[in-house]
Design an enzyme around this catalytic site. Sequence first.
Site, PDB file in Angstrom:
ATOM      1  CE1 TYR A  18     -50.882  29.197  51.430  1.00  0.00           C
ATOM      2  CE2 TYR A  18     -49.461  31.118  51.346  1.00  0.00           C
ATOM      3  CZ  TYR A  18     -50.721  30.564  51.408  1.00  0.00           C
ATOM      4  OH  TYR A  18     -51.824  31.378  51.459  1.00  0.00           O
ATOM      5  CG  HIS A  22     -50.188  31.311  47.100  1.00  0.00           C
ATOM      6  ND1 HIS A  22     -50.173  30.150  47.845  1.00  0.00           N
ATOM      7  CD2 HIS A  22     -51.436  31.811  47.204  1.00  0.00           C
ATOM      8  CE1 HIS A  22     -51.359  29.970  48.377  1.00  0.00           C
ATOM      9  NE2 HIS A  22     -52.157  30.956  48.004  1.00  0.00           N
ATOM     10  CD1 TRP A  75     -56.822  27.978  46.039  1.00  0.00           C
ATOM     11  CD2 TRP A  75     -55.222  27.575  44.530  1.00  0.00           C
ATOM     12  NE1 TRP A  75     -55.743  28.752  46.367  1.00  0.00           N
ATOM     13  CE2 TRP A  75     -54.743  28.526  45.450  1.00  0.00           C
ATOM     14  CE3 TRP A  75     -54.394  27.162  43.487  1.00  0.00           C
ATOM     15  CZ2 TRP A  75     -53.466  29.070  45.362  1.00  0.00           C
ATOM     16  CZ3 TRP A  75     -53.122  27.712  43.397  1.00  0.00           C
ATOM     17  CH2 TRP A  75     -52.672  28.647  44.332  1.00  0.00           C
TER      18      TRP A  75
END
Length: 103
Positions: A18, A22, A75
């Site tokens: 994650y 990002h 996304w």
Amino acid sequence: MEQIALHARLKPGKEAEYERVHATIPADLDDALRAAGVHAWRIWRDGLDLFHLVEVEDYRAMRRALADDPANVPWQARMAGLLDVQDSYAGDDHGLGLVWELP
């Protein structure tokens, strides 16, 4: 301007992925977020728990604008593999309720 707090939860073992995903937000997604009225979006992580603070002109309008946006759809599909509960983009949420603040 609205400030919206959100909570999400990662699937166990997806923390590093994650954060890696990002590290670089795609330019077309950045453009779509800004066009939808987002001024700032911050995310904090505590273990599997994610806490978002979104500064946006109109949260519900932003959600409607991004629901089928060609930059946001892939996304969200990517995030669905990392999050414990997939975001439906139904647009009927209000974020977390404010309990207290120091004015």
